[in-house]
Design a protein around this motif. Structure first.
Motif, PDB file in Angstrom:
ATOM      1  N   HIS A 109       0.836  -1.204   0.000  1.00 13.22           N
ATOM      2  CA  HIS A 109       0.000   0.000   0.000  1.00 13.22           C
ATOM      3  C   HIS A 109       0.869   1.252   0.000  1.00 13.22           C
ATOM      4  O   HIS A 109       0.570   2.219  -0.708  1.00 13.22           O
ATOM      5  N   LYS A 143      -5.201   2.850   0.024  1.00 14.94           N
ATOM      6  CA  LYS A 143      -5.926   1.765   0.682  1.00 14.94           C
ATOM      7  C   LYS A 143      -7.409   1.793   0.326  1.00 14.94           C
ATOM      8  O   LYS A 143      -8.020   0.753   0.073  1.00 14.94           O
ATOM      9  N   ARG A 198      -9.409  -1.110  -1.554  1.00 14.79           N
ATOM     10  CA  ARG A 198     -10.536  -1.746  -0.855  1.00 14.79           C
ATOM     11  C   ARG A 198     -11.838  -1.594  -1.638  1.00 14.79           C
ATOM     12  O   ARG A 198     -12.554  -2.568  -1.871  1.00 14.79           O
TER      13      ARG A 198
END
Length: 63
Positions: free
Chosen positions: A31, A46, A50
């Protein structure tokens, strides 16, 4: 899972989500590295990963 099906699902994501996921999962970057490569905050990297993975899961019908 069929690779062509995954590629088609990836194409439905936003460009920022595609970039982040390709770097993280196909490129093997962390990340932190994704954030540096895209010149964005780590939290943003992130979130893109996600949210993109959630959309992929939904498109592919994975539980």
């Amino acid at each position: 899972m069929d690779a062509e099906r995954v590629r088609k699902a990836l194409d439905t994501l936003t460009t920022p989500q595609q970039e982040a996921i390709r770097l993280a999962y196909y490129g093997g970057y962390t990340h932190q590295e994704v954030a540096q490569l895209l010149d964005i905050p780590v939290g943003t990297a992130k979130t893109r990963i996600r949210d993109g993975m959630i959309r992929l899961r939904d498109r592919l019908g994975v539980a």
